[in-house]
Design a protein around this motif. Structure first.
Motif, PDB file in Angstrom:
ATOM      1  N   THR A 260       7.301  71.238  34.704  1.00 56.76           N
ATOM      2  CA  THR A 260       8.679  71.083  35.189  1.00 56.76           C
ATOM      3  C   THR A 260       9.527  70.247  34.239  1.00 56.76           C
ATOM      4  O   THR A 260      10.753  70.440  34.163  1.00 56.76           O
ATOM      5  CB  THR A 260       8.708  70.456  36.592  1.00 56.76           C
ATOM      6  N   GLN A 261       8.894  69.333  33.504  1.00 58.35           N
ATOM      7  CA  GLN A 261       9.649  68.563  32.521  1.00 58.35           C
ATOM      8  C   GLN A 261      10.205  69.482  31.435  1.00 58.35           C
ATOM      9  O   GLN A 261      11.361  69.338  31.008  1.00 58.35           O
ATOM     10  CB  GLN A 261       8.761  67.477  31.890  1.00 58.35           C
ATOM     11  N   ALA A 262       9.381  70.439  30.999  1.00 58.04           N
ATOM     12  CA  ALA A 262       9.841  71.399  29.996  1.00 58.04           C
ATOM     13  C   ALA A 262      10.953  72.278  30.553  1.00 58.04           C
ATOM     14  O   ALA A 262      11.946  72.575  29.865  1.00 58.04           O
ATOM     15  CB  ALA A 262       8.668  72.263  29.529  1.00 58.04           C
ATOM     16  N   ALA A 263      10.831  72.679  31.812  1.00 53.59           N
ATOM     17  CA  ALA A 263      11.855  73.517  32.433  1.00 53.59           C
ATOM     18  C   ALA A 263      13.173  72.758  32.555  1.00 53.59           C
ATOM     19  O   ALA A 263      14.249  73.330  32.338  1.00 53.59           O
ATOM     20  CB  ALA A 263      11.380  73.975  33.817  1.00 53.59           C
ATOM     21  N   ARG A 264      13.110  71.469  32.896  1.00 54.27           N
ATOM     22  CA  ARG A 264      14.338  70.669  33.010  1.00 54.27           C
ATOM     23  C   ARG A 264      15.024  70.524  31.651  1.00 54.27           C
ATOM     24  O   ARG A 264      16.247  70.563  31.556  1.00 54.27           O
ATOM     25  CB  ARG A 264      14.013  69.290  33.586  1.00 54.27           C
ATOM     26  N   GLU A 265      14.233  70.359  30.598  1.00 53.68           N
ATOM     27  CA  GLU A 265      14.836  70.228  29.272  1.00 53.68           C
ATOM     28  C   GLU A 265      15.534  71.527  28.872  1.00 53.68           C
ATOM     29  O   GLU A 265      16.642  71.495  28.313  1.00 53.68           O
ATOM     30  CB  GLU A 265      13.777  69.850  28.245  1.00 53.68           C
ATOM     31  N   ARG A 266      14.901  72.665  29.149  1.00 49.01           N
ATOM     32  CA  ARG A 266      15.529  73.949  28.807  1.00 49.01           C
ATOM     33  C   ARG A 266      16.833  74.140  29.571  1.00 49.01           C
ATOM     34  O   ARG A 266      17.766  74.789  29.083  1.00 49.01           O
ATOM     35  CB  ARG A 266      14.566  75.097  29.112  1.00 49.01           C
ATOM     36  N   ALA A 267      16.905  73.567  30.778  1.00 41.95           N
ATOM     37  CA  ALA A 267      18.111  73.683  31.592  1.00 41.95           C
ATOM     38  C   ALA A 267      19.149  72.616  31.243  1.00 41.95           C
ATOM     39  O   ALA A 267      20.216  72.569  31.862  1.00 41.95           O
ATOM     40  CB  ALA A 267      17.749  73.586  33.072  1.00 41.95           C
ATOM     41  N   GLY A 268      18.836  71.761  30.247  1.00 41.61           N
ATOM     42  CA  GLY A 268      19.777  70.724  29.832  1.00 41.61           C
ATOM     43  C   GLY A 268      19.836  69.543  30.777  1.00 41.61           C
ATOM     44  O   GLY A 268      20.827  68.799  30.781  1.00 41.61           O
ATOM     45  N   ARG A 269      18.791  69.335  31.574  1.00 39.01           N
ATOM     46  CA  ARG A 269      18.766  68.226  32.533  1.00 39.01           C
ATOM     47  C   ARG A 269      17.874  67.107  32.009  1.00 39.01           C
ATOM     48  O   ARG A 269      17.052  67.300  31.106  1.00 39.01           O
ATOM     49  CB  ARG A 269      18.263  68.731  33.889  1.00 39.01           C
ATOM     50  N   SER A 270      18.042  65.898  32.596  1.00 40.91           N
ATOM     51  CA  SER A 270      17.287  64.734  32.135  1.00 40.91           C
ATOM     52  C   SER A 270      15.803  64.881  32.479  1.00 40.91           C
ATOM     53  O   SER A 270      15.427  65.505  33.471  1.00 40.91           O
ATOM     54  CB  SER A 270      17.829  63.458  32.792  1.00 40.91           C
ATOM     55  N   THR A 271      14.963  64.313  31.619  1.00 41.44           N
ATOM     56  CA  THR A 271      13.514  64.340  31.828  1.00 41.44           C
ATOM     57  C   THR A 271      12.959  62.922  31.751  1.00 41.44           C
ATOM     58  O   THR A 271      13.576  62.025  31.168  1.00 41.44           O
ATOM     59  CB  THR A 271      12.819  65.204  30.767  1.00 41.44           C
ATOM     60  N   LEU A 272      11.782  62.729  32.328  1.00 36.98           N
ATOM     61  CA  LEU A 272      11.119  61.428  32.256  1.00 36.98           C
ATOM     62  C   LEU A 272      10.263  61.316  30.997  1.00 36.98           C
ATOM     63  O   LEU A 272      10.052  60.230  30.475  1.00 36.98           O
ATOM     64  CB  LEU A 272      10.231  61.223  33.493  1.00 36.98           C
ATOM     65  N   VAL A 273       9.743  62.443  30.537  1.00 42.85           N
ATOM     66  CA  VAL A 273       8.937  62.501  29.320  1.00 42.85           C
ATOM     67  C   VAL A 273       9.506  63.612  28.446  1.00 42.85           C
ATOM     68  O   VAL A 273       9.822  64.694  28.949  1.00 42.85           O
ATOM     69  CB  VAL A 273       7.458  62.794  29.636  1.00 42.85           C
ATOM     70  N   THR A 274       9.649  63.349  27.149  1.00 38.58           N
ATOM     71  CA  THR A 274      10.134  64.374  26.233  1.00 38.58           C
ATOM     72  C   THR A 274       9.124  65.521  26.198  1.00 38.58           C
ATOM     73  O   THR A 274       7.975  65.336  25.759  1.00 38.58           O
ATOM     74  CB  THR A 274      10.308  63.793  24.816  1.00 38.58           C
ATOM     75  N   PRO A 275       9.489  66.717  26.677  1.00 38.78           N
ATOM     76  CA  PRO A 275       8.511  67.811  26.824  1.00 38.78           C
ATOM     77  C   PRO A 275       7.817  68.217  25.531  1.00 38.78           C
ATOM     78  O   PRO A 275       6.662  68.643  25.560  1.00 38.78           O
ATOM     79  CB  PRO A 275       9.360  68.959  27.380  1.00 38.78           C
ATOM     80  N   SER A 276       8.509  68.082  24.394  1.00 34.41           N
ATOM     81  CA  SER A 276       7.887  68.484  23.134  1.00 34.41           C
ATOM     82  C   SER A 276       6.631  67.671  22.825  1.00 34.41           C
ATOM     83  O   SER A 276       5.780  68.093  22.035  1.00 34.41           O
ATOM     84  CB  SER A 276       8.888  68.333  21.984  1.00 34.41           C
ATOM     85  N   LEU A 277       6.475  66.511  23.469  1.00 31.56           N
ATOM     86  CA  LEU A 277       5.284  65.691  23.246  1.00 31.56           C
ATOM     87  C   LEU A 277       4.014  66.402  23.683  1.00 31.56           C
ATOM     88  O   LEU A 277       2.944  66.182  23.116  1.00 31.56           O
ATOM     89  CB  LEU A 277       5.408  64.360  23.998  1.00 31.56           C
TER      90      LEU A 277
END
Length: 485
Positions: A260-277
């Motif tokens: 879900t963190q990756a999905a939030r980043e793709r949607a331009g929303r804030s994340t708790l952990v940078t998904p690319s990690l």
């Protein structure tokens, strides 16, 4: 992670430099309170159980509940500092921590104390992440490293003194409060930090551009909580299918969190952990190493505290003093790591040293059995501490060498959270092994020794697994990294 925009200038005169060091003193006192409260119940646990009641699982939750809550809270603690100002969140965190300490000191039941310990961990997670930004705001760039360099030795001294102070307070029985003093002493210290922080800490402007993923934080907390709950209570219920399902569901929740963190980043929303990690080998390996090794550290500390008091009949103060060689050894290990260099090789030497200490203790427990005392364990405990210090010192620097510059902040926060999660899992797993073996050796005078050696065998397994995963990390630390991605 976006830094708060500080409204004061960095110190450039002696008076401003002095003010900067005053900030360091305030935030370090807050960090020390957090460190001490993560350690004190390993020594005071048996005394608390004798007073309040509760079973073996209660002793495990005293430590695991705090570190688990800290792990969950750290995911949003730094974000809250960005959103509302680091000084404000530090003061809110220490004020809440102080109030929770008062409630812990007056707890009337095991359930109440566990609930308060969880609150302490959450409030500590609100306070601790602000230290980095507050110190950076108080020094010019060329002096920040010196300020950060002070934090390691001070916290190391806290690690040495924490169990001893806890044992002393319980044994001294001031005002007839016994174990309650380990929490009551936080109250005057916390009030002093609140007053000093309100006066000394630099203000910062909230950054309204930063968002907060509450759903993600709750999902991660649910996953971590489910895993630890299952590990702590599995023995109590004889490992039924639903306990296994809870543990499996916890791991599934953590996987869903990453997705879900990756999905939030793709949607331009804030994340708790940078998904690319999650695509970086060094980061994923670092999570595994941190969870396993820090779990072995705090879990083994609980084992020794239980053995000294329940098996050898030591007082809490005697148990704290007996554990001191391990803490002193960690300081020696930190120094040796600087001589050897912050490299993967130093970590391997540290792992090997820890294993040598653990295996020596296991052999001693087998050889001396029911006649074992604390004295033969002091030297190998010091060896374990040296190895731990050597393995820990390069850990963060090496893992961060395998991530990109823009990912460092998120990676650092995630590694710290996993460190706390590892502490909780270590206490849950090794404590469960210890109490399981003990339950099957009732009436055997060598039962406590056998329980210690068996649980330490598991701890050694954690260290071996951490060493194997370390082969996936970069060879050098971030400043002179030879990246092996």
């Amino acid at each position: 992670m976006t830094e708060s925009r500080v409204t004061v200038e960095a110190p450039t005169t002696p008076a401003r430099a002095l003010a900067g060091w005053a900030v360091v003193a305030v935030v370090l006192m807050g960090d020390l309170l957090d460190l001490l409260d993560s350690l004190v119940t390993t020594i005071a646990g048996p005394s608390i159980v004798r007073d309040l009641g509760g079973g073996d699982e209660f002793i495990q939750w005293l430590a695991a509940g705090y570190t688990l809550a800290m792990a969950a809270g750290l995911l949003i603690g730094a974000r809250l500092g960005d959103m509302f100002g680091r000084k404000r969140m530090f003061l809110v965190g220490i004020a809440g921590f102080t109030l929770a300490s008062l409630l812990a000191a007056t707890a009337a039941s095991p359930d109440m104390l566990i609930g308060v310990r969880i609150a302490q961990g959450l409030l500590g997670a609100m306070m601790v992440p602000q230290a980095l930004g507050l110190i950076k705001a108080s020094f010019p760039p060329d002096k920040v490293g010196v300020a950060f360099g002070l934090t390691g030795p001070v916290l190391a001294l806290g690690g040495v003194g924490g169990p001893i102070v806890a044992g002393w307070l319980v044994d001294a029985d001031y005002f007839g409060w016994g174990w309650r003093m380990i929490f009551a002493i936080n109250i005057p210290i916390g009030v002093a930090i609140i007053i000093a922080g309100a006066i000394i800490l630099p203000p910062s402007t909230p950054d309204r551009r930063v968002g907060l993923d509450i759903g993600g934080a709750l999902l991660a907390a649910l996953g971590m909580g489910a895993v630890v709950f299952g590990l702590v209570h599995g023995r109590e219920y004889s490992w039924p299918w639903w306990i296994i399902a809870i543990i499996g569901g916890g791991f599934l929740a953590l996987i869903v969190f990453a997705v879900t963190q990756a999905a939030r980043e793709r949607a331009g929303r804030s994340t708790l952990v940078t998904p690319s990690l999650f695509a970086k080998r060094a980061f994923l390996a670092g999570l595994g190493v941190g969870a396993l090794f820090f779990g072995a550290m705090l879990g083994s500390s609980l084992l020794f505290a239980l053995f000294f008091q329940l098996g050898l009949g030591m007082t809490p103060l005697q148990a704290g003093l007996a554990a001191a060689p391990q803490a002193v050894g960690m300081i020696v290990g930190f120094v040796l790591s600087q001589v050897l260099g912050l490299s993967r090789r130093t970590m391997f030497i540290g792992f090997a040293t820890v294993l040598a200490g653990f295996l020596t203790i296991i052999l001693l427990t087998a050889a001396l059995s029911g006649s074992l005392s604390a004295w033969p364990l002091l030297v190998p405990l010091g060896v374990v501490g040296i190895g731990m210090g050597m393995a820990i010192a390069p850990y963060f620097d090496i893992v961060l060498a395998g991530v990109d510059d823009q990912e460092v902040g998120s990676a650092s926060g995630s590694l710290t959270a996993v460190q706390q999660l590892g502490n909780a899992v270590g206490v849950a797993t090794l404590g469960t092994v210890y109490f399981t073996v003990l339950a099957h050796t009732v009436g055997d005078e060598a039962g406590y020794s056998h329980a210690l050696s068996t649980a330490l065998g598991w701890s050694a397994g954690f260290v071996v697994a951490a060493a194997l995963i370390t082969t996936l990390l970069p060879r050098k630390g971030r400043e002179n990294a030879e990246l092996q991605r």
